[in-house]
Write a protein that holds these residues in place. Structure first.
Motif, PDB file in Angstrom:
ATOM      1  N   ASP A 195       0.813  -1.219   0.000  1.00 30.53           N
ATOM      2  CA  ASP A 195       0.000   0.000   0.000  1.00 30.53           C
ATOM      3  C   ASP A 195       0.843   1.264   0.000  1.00 30.53           C
ATOM      4  OD1 ASP A 195      -2.343  -1.397  -0.056  1.00 30.53           O
ATOM      5  OD2 ASP A 195      -2.769  -1.205   2.087  1.00 30.53           O
ATOM      6  N   HIS A 196       2.061   1.184   0.560  1.00 33.53           N
ATOM      7  CA  HIS A 196       2.922   2.359   0.651  1.00 33.53           C
ATOM      8  C   HIS A 196       4.107   2.305  -0.321  1.00 33.53           C
ATOM      9  CE1 HIS A 196       0.707   2.499   4.477  1.00 33.53           C
ATOM     10  NE2 HIS A 196       0.779   3.796   4.293  1.00 33.53           N
ATOM     11  N   SER A 197       4.035   1.399  -1.296  1.00 37.87           N
ATOM     12  CA  SER A 197       5.045   1.387  -2.353  1.00 37.87           C
ATOM     13  C   SER A 197       4.691   2.451  -3.381  1.00 37.87           C
ATOM     14  CB  SER A 197       5.115   0.000  -3.019  1.00 37.87           C
ATOM     15  OG  SER A 197       3.882  -0.317  -3.637  1.00 37.87           O
ATOM     16  N   ALA A 198       5.686   2.901  -4.120  1.00 42.13           N
ATOM     17  CA  ALA A 198       5.480   4.023  -5.038  1.00 42.13           C
ATOM     18  C   ALA A 198       4.739   3.618  -6.306  1.00 42.13           C
ATOM     19  CB  ALA A 198       6.830   4.647  -5.399  1.00 42.13           C
ATOM     20  N   TYR A 199       5.065   2.461  -6.878  1.00 44.54           N
ATOM     21  CA  TYR A 199       4.561   2.119  -8.202  1.00 44.54           C
ATOM     22  C   TYR A 199       3.860   0.760  -8.286  1.00 44.54           C
ATOM     23  CZ  TYR A 199       7.917   5.814  -9.216  1.00 44.54           C
ATOM     24  OH  TYR A 199       8.607   6.994  -9.209  1.00 44.54           O
TER      25      TYR A 199
END
Length: 384
Positions: A195-199
């Motif tokens: 959920d908090h990854s960029a891509y």
């Protein structure tokens, strides 16, 4: 009676003091002991099916080649697992050496920026699900201008993944987690990482948002049908933005404030809509002739963009048969054209895609058996 009341009050005070001390110990350490089953971050235990499937592929034994291969095939997006290779050749091979997972790619990467961005997210998930790995090395052939491939190498460890912005470092600090394996402790922890990854898109938890009422397609069509059928007349409309007529020297755009107001809102996650007019090069009409304009009606509801395009014909008839399409992101990229820099805005479902990726994937699709054939799907909106 007074003595009994005093004892009750003292007992209550002691109980509160004990509770506060106990809570302080939990906050000052990593919480409960390792022997007790707990969820480190998502205490409600929510996670998607994809996160659960990925977590089930966790590799504890780094000599388990089959397990590593299954994990990699699930983490990496299909576009980079190109199946057009001759015979039974795999898109990549790998080896583990001294705690480093070395991945050798054979697919020519014609989405260079996208691959560089996504490998950071891939690496974060792989490090979380392979606690015996400390670093990941990616070697791959990248298509260059002219169509030839050049070998590139990318290295990632957990600190690099955080420092280079593939995941939110503040989230890690707030959760008092500094090592990748903490995010592989449960499917819910893995969900938190995704959920908090960029891509990385696969398995992300949908955002909880109270959205306004959805757009009305019939109303969008009605508004478009009432607009002028030529570029010159469109420039006289104050409530729409009209892009430059690029075939004319010294051309300019019109009503930039309409675009600025729209873009400011969507950047904040607020619902907004805009009608954009551009010169219709398909009809090759003069700016004052019917068919010299096409419109893009864009609505944003806080989660997705809805696009309805209207290409006016030389007969002056509005063509709305394409219907409404959707996209997740409105992105911008800097491009150089004839020595000058431009900024292009475009709609896409892939947050990792740059305009260079759009150009390369169209220009160099299927140049040989090692290069994917599917171009990036985007809708160009405006250029400045």
């Amino acid at each position: 009676m007074k003595m009994l009341l005093k004892k009750c009050i003292m007992g209550l005070i002691l109980t509160m003091v004990f509770f506060l001390l106990f809570a302080g110990i939990l906050c000052g350490t990593d919480g409960w002991s390792k022997g007790i089953n707990r969820i480190l971050m998502r205490r409600d235990g929510r996670h998607t099916r994809q996160a659960e499937q990925l977590y089930a592929l966790k590799v504890l034994d780094i000599s388990n080649k089959q397990g590593i291969e299954e994990l990699l095939y699930q983490v990496i997006d299909e576009v980079f697992l190109y199946q057009g290779l001759d015979g039974d050749r795999e898109p990549f091979t790998f080896a583990v050496e001294k705690g480093i997972l070395k991945i050798q790619y054979y697919v020519n990467i014609n989405r260079p920026n996208s691959f560089q961005r996504l490998t950071g997210d891939y690496s974060a998930i792989i490090l979380a699900l392979m606690p015996g790995i400390s670093q990941i090395e990616w070697k791959y052939p990248e298509i260059q201008a002219g169509g030839y491939a050049e070998m590139k190498t990318l290295l990632y460890d957990w600190s690099m993944v955080q420092d280079q912005g593939f995941i939110d470092r503040k989230i890690c600090n707030a959760a008092k987690l500094s090592v990748a394996k903490s995010f592989g402790a449960s499917a819910s922890d893995l969900q938190f990482l995704m959920d908090h990854s960029a891509y990385y898109e696969k398995g992300k938890m949908p955002l909880d948002k109270n959205l306004p009422s959805s757009f009305e397609e019939a109303e969008m069509k009605k508004e478009l049908m009432e607009l002028p059928n030529s570029y010159k007349k469109a420039t006289e409309c104050e409530n729409i933005y009209v892009g430059k007529y690029l075939s004319s020297a010294g051309s300019r755009d019109f009503n930039r404030k309409v675009w600025d107001a729209f873009y400011k809102k969507v950047q904040k996650g607020q619902s907004a809509s805009i009608i954009i007019g551009n010169y219709n090069s398909l009809e090759n009409a003069q700016p004052d002739q019917a068919g010299s304009i096409y419109y893009s009606y864009i609505c944003y509801d806080g989660l997705r963009y809805y696009i309805l395009q209207d290409f006016v014909g030389s007969d002056g008839i509005h063509d709305l048969e394409g219907g409404v399409t959707q996209a997740k992101y409105l992105l911008e990229s800097k491009v150089k054209k004839e020595g000058e820099s431009e900024v292009v805005y475009y709609l896409t479902d892939d947050a990792s895609v740059s305009w260079r990726d759009v150009f390369y994937s169209n220009m160099y699709s299927a140049v040989n058996d090692l290069t994917p054939a599917e171009p990036v799907k985007v809708v160009e909106v405006v250029r400045f």
